[in-house]
Motif scaffolding. Structure first.
Motif, PDB file in Angstrom:
ATOM      1  N   ARG A  38      66.254  93.970 144.192  1.00 44.58           N
ATOM      2  CA  ARG A  38      65.545  94.731 145.216  1.00 44.58           C
ATOM      3  C   ARG A  38      64.508  95.649 144.578  1.00 44.58           C
ATOM      4  O   ARG A  38      63.402  95.825 145.093  1.00 44.58           O
ATOM      5  CB  ARG A  38      66.549  95.542 146.043  1.00 44.58           C
ATOM      6  CG  ARG A  38      65.932  96.217 147.255  1.00 44.58           C
ATOM      7  CD  ARG A  38      67.013  96.622 148.241  1.00 44.58           C
ATOM      8  NE  ARG A  38      66.410  97.055 149.498  1.00 44.58           N
ATOM      9  CZ  ARG A  38      66.236  98.324 149.849  1.00 44.58           C
ATOM     10  NH1 ARG A  38      66.612  99.287 149.038  1.00 44.58           N
ATOM     11  NH2 ARG A  38      65.688  98.640 151.006  1.00 44.58           N
ATOM     12  N   TYR A  41      61.134  93.995 143.697  1.00 43.56           N
ATOM     13  CA  TYR A  41      60.209  93.859 144.823  1.00 43.56           C
ATOM     14  C   TYR A  41      59.618  95.210 145.196  1.00 43.56           C
ATOM     15  O   TYR A  41      58.424  95.319 145.495  1.00 43.56           O
ATOM     16  CB  TYR A  41      60.930  93.249 146.033  1.00 43.56           C
ATOM     17  CG  TYR A  41      61.064  91.750 145.944  1.00 43.56           C
ATOM     18  CD1 TYR A  41      60.004  90.911 146.280  1.00 43.56           C
ATOM     19  CD2 TYR A  41      62.255  91.167 145.521  1.00 43.56           C
ATOM     20  CE1 TYR A  41      60.115  89.535 146.204  1.00 43.56           C
ATOM     21  CE2 TYR A  41      62.384  89.788 145.443  1.00 43.56           C
ATOM     22  CZ  TYR A  41      61.312  88.975 145.778  1.00 43.56           C
ATOM     23  OH  TYR A  41      61.428  87.608 145.697  1.00 43.56           O
ATOM     24  N   GLN A 158      68.278  90.475 153.158  1.00 47.71           N
ATOM     25  CA  GLN A 158      68.233  90.350 151.700  1.00 47.71           C
ATOM     26  C   GLN A 158      67.164  89.372 151.219  1.00 47.71           C
ATOM     27  O   GLN A 158      67.057  89.098 150.034  1.00 47.71           O
ATOM     28  CB  GLN A 158      69.601  89.908 151.153  1.00 47.71           C
ATOM     29  CG  GLN A 158      70.667  90.991 151.175  1.00 47.71           C
ATOM     30  CD  GLN A 158      71.295  91.206 152.533  1.00 47.71           C
ATOM     31  OE1 GLN A 158      71.451  90.256 153.304  1.00 47.71           O
ATOM     32  NE2 GLN A 158      71.652  92.434 152.856  1.00 47.71           N
ATOM     33  N   TYR A 160      63.977  89.382 150.303  1.00 44.48           N
ATOM     34  CA  TYR A 160      62.910  90.335 149.990  1.00 44.48           C
ATOM     35  C   TYR A 160      61.563  89.676 149.751  1.00 44.48           C
ATOM     36  O   TYR A 160      60.546  90.365 149.669  1.00 44.48           O
ATOM     37  CB  TYR A 160      63.305  91.154 148.764  1.00 44.48           C
ATOM     38  CG  TYR A 160      64.551  91.973 148.973  1.00 44.48           C
ATOM     39  CD1 TYR A 160      64.611  92.906 149.987  1.00 44.48           C
ATOM     40  CD2 TYR A 160      65.681  91.782 148.174  1.00 44.48           C
ATOM     41  CE1 TYR A 160      65.751  93.644 150.209  1.00 44.48           C
ATOM     42  CE2 TYR A 160      66.823  92.517 148.390  1.00 44.48           C
ATOM     43  CZ  TYR A 160      66.866  93.445 149.402  1.00 44.48           C
ATOM     44  OH  TYR A 160      68.005  94.173 149.619  1.00 44.48           O
ATOM     45  N   GLU A 189      75.369  94.746 149.779  1.00 42.71           N
ATOM     46  CA  GLU A 189      74.687  95.894 149.195  1.00 42.71           C
ATOM     47  C   GLU A 189      75.493  97.138 149.543  1.00 42.71           C
ATOM     48  O   GLU A 189      76.276  97.131 150.506  1.00 42.71           O
ATOM     49  CB  GLU A 189      73.260  96.018 149.748  1.00 42.71           C
ATOM     50  CG  GLU A 189      72.373  94.826 149.441  1.00 42.71           C
ATOM     51  CD  GLU A 189      70.989  94.977 150.050  1.00 42.71           C
ATOM     52  OE1 GLU A 189      70.082  95.471 149.364  1.00 42.71           O
ATOM     53  OE2 GLU A 189      70.832  94.605 151.236  1.00 42.71           O
ATOM     54  N   ARG A 193      72.329 101.811 151.175  1.00 41.56           N
ATOM     55  CA  ARG A 193      71.064 101.075 151.257  1.00 41.56           C
ATOM     56  C   ARG A 193      70.222 101.628 152.402  1.00 41.56           C
ATOM     57  O   ARG A 193      70.663 101.757 153.538  1.00 41.56           O
ATOM     58  CB  ARG A 193      71.343  99.607 151.522  1.00 41.56           C
ATOM     59  CG  ARG A 193      70.093  98.753 151.562  1.00 41.56           C
ATOM     60  CD  ARG A 193      70.286  97.574 152.490  1.00 41.56           C
ATOM     61  NE  ARG A 193      69.252  96.577 152.319  1.00 41.56           N
ATOM     62  CZ  ARG A 193      68.038  96.656 152.849  1.00 41.56           C
ATOM     63  NH1 ARG A 193      67.711  97.706 153.591  1.00 41.56           N
ATOM     64  NH2 ARG A 193      67.162  95.691 152.643  1.00 41.56           N
TER      65      ARG A 193
END
Length: 351
Positions: A38, A41, A158, A160, A189, A193
């Motif tokens: 994550r 990204y 998810q 991304y 996650e 988050r």
């Protein structure tokens, strides 16, 4: 064996028992890898494709079913009521391998495009496109329907590689389970988050549940409750024939309830709340029904979910079974959530 392992893990994921504790070191590795992915990204090291219209992602961090499809259907209707022309993209879980993006209609074969996209297309009438890559699905959907001015990504939290403007994270009454990530817990996650909105699919949103699913670090607003309601049943072979669940309960007779969804217990609980006392038949999520699990079952009435019904209608033996009734459900959510989502979307800029 697979079913037994799944049941064992499901129990462990709701508590911090010996098995969960033994798997906890592995969960730290999983959590770290998810954070790195994550972060890449977020830092621009991996590039996310941006579509020329706002993208709203509906997803969850709790593995399995939490009610994303009813929430997606509700959101499409809410956006349409606000003046938008929405479309939906999805991965199409339970489908055959997709070589290219594929447009979904109410008559599409679930085996080709997935059961949930077919249900969304049937319930909303909105254009739906499926693909392994959500950005490709989005571009193909906009090419086929240039009138669309907003896209809802069903279950793409998810993923991304697709840039998003609004994130909605959905939980159910199980909250965050034991609070650990896979494989020691049920989370993809951590609960911290960040997201824009938190929705909880539960008959009661207690302060404890609300605090667990939306800790301060998550950055979202106060969790909003979603209730799935269904009080009627439609005969599978003749949908115009309808009856209430209360009437079915008053008739008596043997009732079998089957559900091939992520959390079958939620469907069974809804039926019990309506006064029914069904025999319960939980099936694997996205079950294809080719084995006809009702062939040797003695029952006067068989109740199934809408998600299962789209597959049963494709199988002649099941589509002609007069015992099978479908129980549609709709999401009930405070209208204020729709207003907040629309306000955030109107602040988005095009790519």
């Amino acid at each position: 064996m697979s079913s037994s392992l799944e049941s064992t893990l499901s129990r462990e994921w709701l508590r911090r028992g010996p098995l969960a504790c033994a798997l906890w070191p592995l969960s730290l590795v999983f959590r770290s890898l998810a954070a790195v992915r994550r972060g890449m990204y977020a830092a621009g090291l991996s590039r996310a494709a941006r579509l020329p219209v706002p993208v709203v992602v509906v997803g969850n961090i709790f593995i399995g079913g939490t009610g994303k499809t009813p929430l997606t259907i509700w959101l499409v209707d809410a956006l349409r009521n606000a003046g938008y022309t929405p479309g939906v993209i999805s991965r199409g879980f339970g489908s055959a391998a997709l070589a290219a993006p594929q447009l979904v209609t109410a008559s599409s074969a679930p085996a080709d495009v997935g059961d949930e996209p077919v249900l969304i297309a049937a319930r909303t009438g909105a254009p739906v496109m499926v693909s392994r890559r959500r950005a490709e699905a989005g571009r193909a959907l906009l090419a086929a329907h240039p009138e669309l001015d907003i896209i809802v990504a069903d279950d793409g939290l998810q993923h991304y590689a697709l840039a998003r403007d609004v994130e909605i994270v959905l939980f159910d009454g199980r909250g965050v389970g034991n609070g650990w990530t896979l494989p020691a817990g049920p989370l993809r996650e951590p609960p911290s988050r960040r997201r824009d909105f938190t929705v909880v699919n539960a008959p009661e949103l207690t302060p404890t549940l609300a605090a667990s699913v939306a800790p301060r670090a998550a950055g979202g607003a106060v969790p909003v409750q979603m209730v799935l309601a269904g009080d009627v049943a439609e005969r599978l072979l003749a949908p115009s024939q309808r009856t209430t669940l209360a009437e079915l309960a008053a008739r008596g007779g043997k009732v079998l309830a089957a559900a091939g969804i992520g959390n079958p217990g939620r469907f069974f609980a809804m039926l019990r709340a309506a006064g029914l006392e069904p025999e319960e038949l939980p099936l694997p999520d996205h079950h294809d029904f080719r084995d006809n699990p009702f062939a040797d079952r003695r029952a006067d009435v068989i109740l199934v979910t809408e998600k299962d019904a789209v597959k049963c209608r494709q199988i002649e033996e099941l589509s002609n079974d007069p015992r099978i009734w479908v129980v549609p459900v709709s999401a009930r959510i405070d209208r204020a959530l729709a207003d907040q989502i629309v306000e955030k979307c109107r602040g988005c800029t095009s790519a």
